[in-house]
Design a protein around this motif. Sequence first.
Motif, short mmCIF file in Angstrom:
data_model
loop_
_atom_site.label_atom_id
_atom_site.label_comp_id
_atom_site.label_asym_id
_atom_site.label_seq_id
_atom_site.Cartn_x
_atom_site.Cartn_y
_atom_site.Cartn_z
N PRO A 134 1.40 -1.59 -0.25
CA PRO A 134 0.40 -0.20 -0.48
C PRO A 134 0.81 0.97 0.15
N GLU A 135 1.82 0.95 0.41
CA GLU A 135 2.98 2.83 1.15
C GLU A 135 3.30 2.36 -0.12
N GLY A 136 4.25 1.45 -1.35
CA GLY A 136 5.06 1.92 -2.41
C GLY A 136 3.15 1.99 -3.24
N TYR A 137 1.87 2.24 -3.56
CA TYR A 137 1.04 1.97 -4.36
C TYR A 137 0.53 3.98 -4.39
N MET A 138 0.88 4.19 -2.68
CA MET A 138 0.26 5.27 -2.70
C MET A 138 2.13 6.51 -3.04
N ILE A 139 2.92 5.59 -3.19
CA ILE A 139 4.11 7.18 -3.42
C ILE A 139 3.69 7.28 -5.07
N LEU A 140 3.17 5.71 -5.69
CA LEU A 140 3.18 5.74 -7.44
C LEU A 140 2.18 6.37 -7.68
N THR A 141 0.76 7.00 -6.84
CA THR A 141 -0.26 7.40 -7.63
C THR A 141 0.71 8.87 -7.02
N ARG A 142 0.78 9.36 -5.91
CA ARG A 142 1.77 10.58 -6.01
C ARG A 142 1.90 11.65 -6.65
N ARG A 143 2.74 10.17 -8.38
CA ARG A 143 3.95 10.90 -8.88
C ARG A 143 2.99 10.58 -9.59
N SER A 144 1.98 10.01 -10.42
CA SER A 144 1.47 8.95 -11.57
C SER A 144 0.64 11.21 -11.48
N ALA A 145 -0.23 11.08 -10.28
CA ALA A 145 -0.88 12.54 -10.82
C ALA A 145 -0.03 13.53 -11.12
N TYR A 146 0.96 13.87 -11.04
CA TYR A 146 2.10 14.74 -11.22
C TYR A 146 2.02 14.70 -12.67
N MET A 147 2.46 13.24 -12.84
CA MET A 147 3.25 13.09 -14.28
C MET A 147 1.76 13.35 -14.88
N CYS A 148 0.66 12.63 -14.77
CA CYS A 148 -0.73 12.83 -15.50
C CYS A 148 -0.45 14.52 -16.28
N LEU A 149 -0.86 14.85 -14.92
CA LEU A 149 -0.90 16.54 -15.47
C LEU A 149 0.52 17.45 -16.06
N ALA A 150 1.31 16.87 -15.72
CA ALA A 150 2.47 17.50 -16.69
C ALA A 150 1.87 16.94 -17.94
N MET A 151 2.25 15.92 -18.46
CA MET A 151 1.33 15.40 -20.06
C MET A 151 0.68 16.11 -20.40
N ALA A 152 -0.93 16.71 -19.65
CA ALA A 152 -1.40 17.17 -20.00
C ALA A 152 -1.16 18.70 -20.15
N VAL A 153 -0.65 19.51 -19.96
CA VAL A 153 0.38 20.26 -20.45
C VAL A 153 1.22 20.49 -21.06
N ALA A 154 1.13 19.17 -21.87
CA ALA A 154 2.59 18.93 -22.82
C ALA A 154 1.97 19.12 -23.98
N ASN A 155 0.61 18.62 -23.78
CA ASN A 155 -0.12 17.90 -24.46
C ASN A 155 -1.07 19.20 -25.58
N GLU A 156 -1.49 20.60 -24.60
CA GLU A 156 -2.13 20.88 -24.41
C GLU A 156 -1.09 22.16 -25.53
N PHE A 157 -0.16 22.39 -25.36
CA PHE A 157 1.41 23.50 -25.52
C PHE A 157 1.61 22.49 -27.23
N VAL A 158 2.05 21.54 -27.32
CA VAL A 158 2.25 21.18 -28.21
C VAL A 158 1.05 21.54 -29.61
N TRP A 159 -0.23 20.61 -29.03
CA TRP A 159 -1.26 20.54 -29.91
C TRP A 159 -1.08 22.40 -30.45
N ARG A 160 -1.53 23.19 -29.80
CA ARG A 160 -1.91 24.61 -29.96
C ARG A 160 -0.71 25.81 -30.34
N MET A 161 0.63 24.66 -29.96
CA MET A 161 1.73 25.70 -30.37
C MET A 161 2.42 25.69 -32.06
N PHE A 162 2.27 24.70 -32.00
CA PHE A 162 2.49 23.47 -33.65
C PHE A 162 1.87 22.81 -34.57
N SER A 163 2.96 22.65 -35.33
CA SER A 163 1.82 21.87 -36.84
C SER A 163 0.90 20.72 -36.65
#
Length: 197
Positions: A134-163
């Motif tokens: 359970p401890e490992g899953y809590m750490i991975l969940t926290r990191r995954s939440a940040y990663m998903c947020l970063a990937m959402a921002v990256a996708n928005e940036f790329v599709w709006r700014m590039f071809s």
Amino acid sequence: MSERKASPLFQFIVDVGPLIFFFAAYFALRERTFVVWEVEYSGFIAVTAVFVPLVLIVSLLNWKVTGRLSRMQIMTAVLVTVFGGLSVWLNDERFFKIKPTIIYLLFAGTLGFGLMRKKSYLQYMLEHASPMTPEGYMILTRRSAYMCLAMAVANEFVWRMFSTDTWVTFKTFGLTGLLIGFFLVNGYLLRHHYLPR
């Protein structure tokens, strides 16, 4: 239907095949236009129109072979159908381009909501595939939440700014590479908290 084990090759084709198809078909048809019932569609929209049923067919095939679909696979198939369908119906590629943003924001929000409740919804989704403490899953969940947020921002940036060419390449290789890199970076965590079956 009882659950069955699929070969690694089959699972790879199911997971990556539709994405590779979209990439190859887009670059083959991007310069073309198609007229259906007097409406003109770009190559991007035409490929999207084929990609949506392909994802559904692959999901059905995966279910027939393995006897199950993960919650993530179901959610992805639903969102591909909704946003891909909107892109084709409204003849507007923007809906399909924001699909990864919506998927990653939904994952980040769901994981973050679980963390606020001191629960790992990632464990709920992945426990079958990757048993951990359970401890490992809590750490991975926290990191995954940040990663998903970063990937959402990256996708928005790329599709709006590039071809569109750049976005299709980024979606196929960039986002996939980021996910692979994320799990490689977290390899020690996965090994350290792994629970033998």
